[in-house]
Design an enzyme around this catalytic site. Structure first.
Site, short mmCIF file in Angstrom:
data_model
loop_
_atom_site.label_atom_id
_atom_site.label_comp_id
_atom_site.label_asym_id
_atom_site.label_seq_id
_atom_site.Cartn_x
_atom_site.Cartn_y
_atom_site.Cartn_z
N LYS A 118 -47.70 -4.88 -14.67
CA LYS A 118 -46.50 -3.78 -14.57
C LYS A 118 -45.33 -3.57 -16.21
O LYS A 118 -45.55 -4.52 -16.51
CB LYS A 118 -45.41 -4.82 -13.85
CG LYS A 118 -44.21 -4.60 -12.97
CD LYS A 118 -43.13 -5.15 -11.98
CE LYS A 118 -41.60 -5.03 -11.47
NZ LYS A 118 -41.36 -5.47 -10.92
N SER A 199 -40.86 -4.08 -6.59
CA SER A 199 -40.49 -3.09 -6.99
C SER A 199 -41.50 -3.19 -7.56
O SER A 199 -41.90 -2.06 -8.80
CB SER A 199 -39.83 -3.70 -8.51
OG SER A 199 -39.65 -4.30 -9.02
N SER A 223 -40.39 -7.79 -4.67
CA SER A 223 -40.51 -7.21 -5.27
C SER A 223 -41.70 -7.08 -5.12
O SER A 223 -42.65 -6.43 -6.59
CB SER A 223 -39.94 -7.14 -6.93
OG SER A 223 -38.76 -6.34 -6.93
#
Ligand SMILES: *[C@@H]1O[C@H](CO)[C@@H](O)[C@H](O)[C@H]1NC(C)=O
Ligand SMILES: *[C@@H]1O[C@H](CO)[C@@H](O)[C@H](O)[C@H]1NC(C)=O
Length: 523
Positions: A118, A199, A223
């Site tokens: 990420k 996320s 997330s």
């Protein structure tokens, strides 16, 4: 970087495997029987890939070329990836060389395996680390994130940076999940018009759509578990501190955790084995190291360990509303399967104050996070070697200055502004933190202990706040698809350090149900 798409690779690849099949068929040593007809990278697990490496059916270079080809082809639609590592092929060659030379570390499970991280996870290489924001473009991190160091030490290949909800969804209330200024709108590969959830949207999109072997995401509250559920992916949200947060763009040191996002439980376990453990730069990893079992997590990949496991079900609100009620029939079926596999289901339980726990304002979670974010982000930004922004105030000013680029008029930055207005951990924050502690103690912890539960079973990411506020672990496993092919997951959550048990349960469920199928890219 140049690669002529993947078709040539697949072709050469299939011919290599068929030659190999013929060779093996006439080989006097019968120990390498390959079942099936040729080896396909798509959907391959880490164990499949390692076996193919070992049998000279595949090189890391071919693997990286395949994924770069898939990213070229699919990323313009999916937006799961923000940057591809220009050195990925070089790293692949190095891994191939080490494997050929039988270097000791080439025995590691992740050796030669491409990993996407990420865009909040710092890498000290040619990749940028930006949380999806132009404000951090050109910043230089002092060192690799702790988890990246562990990946590199194991010989894994950092393939690139995955997209996300910008700033891990901590900038604005209005931006859609999976959107960032740098990464654009991430798309759900199952049904493109449906949210990928965030996320950690990019890691989930990319692992689901075979843009990479495995990925890393981060979670503060939901997330990891939410994108996993929506993209039919397995993910582990580890106990806070089990995996280092050093060098990762933070929200809250009290709740942040870094975890695997993969297609199978076994792959998640390989990744967890590599990234868990002590890191000098994150002191929470010191005390959490006690949770790591001798011999690592692989020993818990045993499909018969559901037997005797005590699983709690809290109907209200998890199965009376939301994902749980929408897919009530599927979940009843899963409960039945779990029972058939020998698990003991303890039904109709209650978590004290569950309505408060699920409300970030009432619980105090919002109060705590807003203050923690400002403190920890400012510390992260100060530590950068080079950066256009050095504080949350700078980032807010950047967003105002480049409001078109950052879509500030559309989405605003309300959370940033609220966080900027905080002033450290004052009386309000202390009360909120105490309240969160009490809610966990009197709620989830009490329930788990009173009924001697091994895990709480909940639909999708719906129990994320229960796990988030106490730093508890959870594992999501694919649990089905609705009539429109939209995936949903099931989460097994437990007390701190219960990863071994959760892995046994998740693996048992996965092996008994085998629900995941590759994405269909419906409009
Ligand atoms: C990182 O950002 C710079 C712009 O500041 C860009 O030139 C470079 O290509 C980016 N790196 C990668 C790997 O995309
Ligand atoms: C939390 O629990 C402690 C100990 O039981 C108690 O003294 C305190 O008042 C509680 N605080 C809140 C905010 O509920």
């Amino acid at each position: 970087m140049a690669t002529n798409g993947n078709s040539s690779l697949i072709n050469s690849h299939f011919s290599i495997s068929s030659v190999l099949l013929i060779l093996l068929a006439i080989s006097p040593s019968g120990s390498h029987i390959i079942t099936g007809y040729g080896f396909s990278i798509r959907e391959a697990t880490i164990d499949d890939l390692q076996l193919a490496f070992k049998q000279n059916q595949l090189t890391s270079r071919q693997l990286v070329e395949f994924y770069i080809g898939e990213i070229r082809k699919l990323n313009p639609v999916l937006h799961g990836v923000i940057e591809v590592n220009p050195d990925a092929l070089y790293e692949a060659d190095k891994a191939d060389h080490e494997r050929n030379a039988k270097a000791p570390r080439s025995l590691s499970g992740l050796h030669g395996i491409p990993v996407l991280v990420k865009d909040t996870i710092g890498t000290k290489d040619k990749l940028n680390t930006t949380a999806g924001s132009f404000a951090l473009l050109g910043s230089v991190v002092p060192r690799d994130a702790g988890v990246v160091t562990k990946l590199r030490n194991a010989g894994a290949i950092i393939l690139g940076k995955a997209s996300l909800s910008e700033w891990a969804n901590f900038r604005s209330l209005a931006a859609p999940s999976g959107f960032s200024a740098r990464g654009a709108q991430g798309k759900n590969p199952y049904v493109l018009s449906v949210t990928p959830c965030g996320s950690s949207s990019g890691p989930a999109i990319s692992a689901a759509a075979n843009l990479v072997a495995v990925a890393l995401g981060t979670e503060t509250d939901g997330s990891i578990l939410c994108p996993a559920s929506f993209n039919s992916i397995v993910s582990i949200k580890p106990t806070v501190g089990l995996t280092s947060r050093a060098g990762v763009i933070p929200v809250s040191p009290r709740q942040d955790t870094i975890g695997p996002i993969t297609r199978t439980v076994s792959d998640s376990v390989h990744v967890l084995n590599t990234i868990a453990g002590f890191d000098y730069n994150d002191k929470a990893t010191k005390s959490a190291s006690k949770y790591i079992p001798r011999g690592g997590y692989k020993q818990f990949l045993n499909a018969y360990r559901l037997k005797g496991k005590r699983l709690g079900i809290v109907r209200n609100p998890f199965f009376t509303s939301g994902t749980g009620s929408l897919h009530a029939k599927a979940f009843e079926h899963h409960f039945q399967t779990l029972r058939q596999e020998g698990a003991i289901l303890i039904d109709h339980l209650e978590i004290a104050n569950i309505d408060v726990i699920l409300d970030v304002t009432l619980s105090g979670e919002a109060t705590a996070l807003l203050a923690e974010f400002k403190l920890s982000l400012n510390a992260y930004l100060k530590d950068l070697l080079v950066s256009p922004v050095r504080s949350l105030a700078d980032v807010i000013a950047f967003d105002n200055k480049f409001s078109d680029l950052e879509k500030i008029k559309e989405y605003g930055q309300a959370i940033f502004l609220a966080s900027q207005a905080t002033n450290g951990i004052g009386n309000n924050e202390k009360a909120a933190l105490l309240n969160l502690k009490n809610l966990s103690r009197d709620g989830f912890e009490k329930l788990m202990r009173k009924y001697r539960l091994d895990a709480l079973v909940t639909p999708g990411p719906d129990a994320a706040p229960v796990l988030a506020i106490g730093g508890f672990p959870g594992i999501n496993v694919p649990a089905g698809y609705d009539n429109n092919c939209v995936p949903f997951g099931i989460t097994f959550g437990g007390l701190k350090g219960s990863e071994p048990t959760l892995i046994e349960i998740a693996y048992g469920f996965e092996q008994a149900t085998e629900i995941r199928k590759p994405p269909s890219f419906k409009p």
